[in-house]
Scaffold this active site. Sequence first.
Site, PDB file in Angstrom:
ATOM      1  N   ASN A  75       0.920  -0.966  -0.082  1.00 14.14           N
ATOM      2  CA  ASN A  75      -0.203   0.064  -0.077  1.00 14.14           C
ATOM      3  C   ASN A  75       0.857   1.165   0.162  1.00 14.14           C
ATOM      4  O   ASN A  75       1.558   1.555   0.978  1.00 14.14           O
ATOM      5  CB  ASN A  75      -0.995  -0.143   1.237  1.00 14.14           C
ATOM      6  CG  ASN A  75      -1.748   1.315   1.423  1.00 14.14           C
ATOM      7  OD1 ASN A  75      -2.025   1.986   0.457  1.00 14.14           O
ATOM      8  ND2 ASN A  75      -2.171   1.475   2.519  1.00 14.14           N
ATOM      9  N   LYS A  77      -0.013   4.600  -0.103  1.00 15.60           N
ATOM     10  CA  LYS A  77      -0.497   5.456   0.645  1.00 15.60           C
ATOM     11  C   LYS A  77      -0.278   6.930  -0.262  1.00 15.60           C
ATOM     12  O   LYS A  77      -0.585   6.824  -1.479  1.00 15.60           O
ATOM     13  CB  LYS A  77       0.027   5.582   1.932  1.00 15.60           C
ATOM     14  CG  LYS A  77       0.008   4.303   2.741  1.00 15.60           C
ATOM     15  CD  LYS A  77       0.262   4.464   4.335  1.00 15.60           C
ATOM     16  CE  LYS A  77      -0.082   3.017   4.732  1.00 15.60           C
ATOM     17  NZ  LYS A  77       0.723   3.051   6.267  1.00 15.60           N
ATOM     18  N   HIS A 161      -9.155   0.704   5.472  1.00 16.42           N
ATOM     19  CA  HIS A 161      -7.933   0.968   6.201  1.00 16.42           C
ATOM     20  C   HIS A 161      -8.119   2.015   7.271  1.00 16.42           C
ATOM     21  O   HIS A 161      -8.952   3.014   7.539  1.00 16.42           O
ATOM     22  CB  HIS A 161      -6.980   1.516   5.174  1.00 16.42           C
ATOM     23  CG  HIS A 161      -5.631   1.531   5.584  1.00 16.42           C
ATOM     24  ND1 HIS A 161      -5.004   2.382   6.470  1.00 16.42           N
ATOM     25  CD2 HIS A 161      -4.593   0.687   5.222  1.00 16.42           C
ATOM     26  CE1 HIS A 161      -3.828   2.135   6.684  1.00 16.42           C
ATOM     27  NE2 HIS A 161      -3.336   1.282   5.922  1.00 16.42           N
ATOM     28  N   GLU A 163      -6.317   4.360   8.448  1.00 16.85           N
ATOM     29  CA  GLU A 163      -6.080   5.738   8.101  1.00 16.85           C
ATOM     30  C   GLU A 163      -7.380   6.331   7.640  1.00 16.85           C
ATOM     31  O   GLU A 163      -7.708   7.650   7.942  1.00 16.85           O
ATOM     32  CB  GLU A 163      -4.815   5.985   7.396  1.00 16.85           C
ATOM     33  CG  GLU A 163      -3.726   5.684   8.081  1.00 16.85           C
ATOM     34  CD  GLU A 163      -2.408   5.213   7.272  1.00 16.85           C
ATOM     35  OE1 GLU A 163      -1.450   4.937   7.657  1.00 16.85           O
ATOM     36  OE2 GLU A 163      -2.830   5.363   5.871  1.00 16.85           O
ATOM     37  N   GLU A 233      -4.834  -5.185  10.771  1.00 16.02           N
ATOM     38  CA  GLU A 233      -4.000  -4.159  10.774  1.00 16.02           C
ATOM     39  C   GLU A 233      -4.350  -3.847  12.218  1.00 16.02           C
ATOM     40  O   GLU A 233      -4.913  -2.823  12.477  1.00 16.02           O
ATOM     41  CB  GLU A 233      -4.215  -3.239   9.841  1.00 16.02           C
ATOM     42  CG  GLU A 233      -3.882  -3.479   8.513  1.00 16.02           C
ATOM     43  CD  GLU A 233      -3.595  -2.399   7.469  1.00 16.02           C
ATOM     44  OE1 GLU A 233      -2.646  -2.306   6.883  1.00 16.02           O
ATOM     45  OE2 GLU A 233      -4.844  -1.724   7.305  1.00 16.02           O
ATOM     46  N   GLY A 239       2.878   1.981  10.841  1.00 14.18           N
ATOM     47  CA  GLY A 239       3.746   3.399  10.936  1.00 14.18           C
ATOM     48  C   GLY A 239       4.572   3.424  11.971  1.00 14.18           C
ATOM     49  O   GLY A 239       5.193   4.496  12.172  1.00 14.18           O
ATOM     50  N   SER A 279       3.805  -2.430  10.101  1.00  9.16           N
ATOM     51  CA  SER A 279       5.113  -2.460  10.026  1.00  9.16           C
ATOM     52  C   SER A 279       5.910  -3.694   9.858  1.00  9.16           C
ATOM     53  O   SER A 279       6.656  -4.069  10.422  1.00  9.16           O
ATOM     54  CB  SER A 279       5.701  -1.835  11.487  1.00  9.16           C
ATOM     55  OG  SER A 279       5.117  -0.539  11.777  1.00  9.16           O
ATOM     56  N   GLY A 301       5.130   1.023   4.730  1.00 10.26           N
ATOM     57  CA  GLY A 301       6.252   1.590   4.601  1.00 10.26           C
ATOM     58  C   GLY A 301       7.399   0.900   3.518  1.00 10.26           C
ATOM     59  O   GLY A 301       8.062   1.567   2.846  1.00 10.26           O
TER      60      GLY A 301
END
Length: 352
Positions: A75, A77, A161, A163, A233, A239, A279, A301
């Site tokens: 992903n 982002k 998600h 976020e 998640e 993150g 992560s 990331g």
Amino acid sequence: AVQSSPSHPHLFCILWKETFSSSLVIFDQYLFLYQFIMKFSIAASLLATASAFVPSVNVEKSSALFARKPFITGNWKLNPSTKEEAIALATSVTSAVTDETPGDVAIFVPFPFIECVSNVVGDKFPVGAEMVSPNMKGAFTGDISAPMLKSCGVEWALAGHSERRTINAETDEYINGQCLALIENDMSVILCIGETLEEYEKGLVGAVCEMQLKKGLCGVSPEDMSKVVIAYEPVWAIGTGKVATPEIAQSVHEICRGVISEMYGPQIAEDCRILYGGSVSPESVDGLMAKPDIDGTLVGGASLDGEKFGRIINFQPVEVCNDENEEEVAESDIPEKSGRKRRFVKSLLGLS
């Protein structure tokens, strides 16, 4: 008549000898059977005792080698900054996917980069969208609909998600609408679920995941579950550099599979792929993928680094002890005392 007749003493002796010989044969057969039973009983007893000295070999199956094909996803982002950077990253990721890659791969990229990244990737793996509107058309400024995405060749999208749930205030009902919109257009969805740190510390993981699953999948038929992948998640691990241990992730995935089983039955639950996100790194992926209910990863990331994501894509499957080599592993770990007992038992049964 023969015994009472003195005129046939020789015949009497012959018959008596044959009768006695037959009795001896029958006696020998019973004696052999008795001895075998006694030996078998002794052997079983000694084997049971020896097993106390044998260390248990607990090898967990990897999803890479069993029922569900692994699914490694990235992903991006709000990254990268330019089209050129997106093409360069896509090129690096694409080169990492080979015939030896142990599972399926997909990347979810920002809307402006879908076309150029798809051109780089070709038919190696899908390029998906990071979100979709539950609305098909109308006065919804900024929204992107499922039919729009499909017309551009997109077959996958994320929904739910964390976020999007927190920053964009997307509710379970909104997320459910996204899932239904994608399925209605014969597309596939990764439904993301997960608890906050506070919910985790209060022991609410199971309750939160169950609620998000049931609300997110409301109205999804059993037949359409083949278009659904779940991504667990934990919000506190996204993150932050913190990763739920493989044991924690496995326990939650097991809970999620149980919820799906209650909703759709054991077979659909067994077939459903459940990914872990939070992560994920080259250092953590192998341990995660060793767990039987972890079927892949949703990587944030690390998916922005071609080398790191390539290592995650090509994680190292855990070897599984099969029937052929399981005995070899167990035998090699048996202490000498137990080994002597096994050899003695085999000699008793004439197997040495």
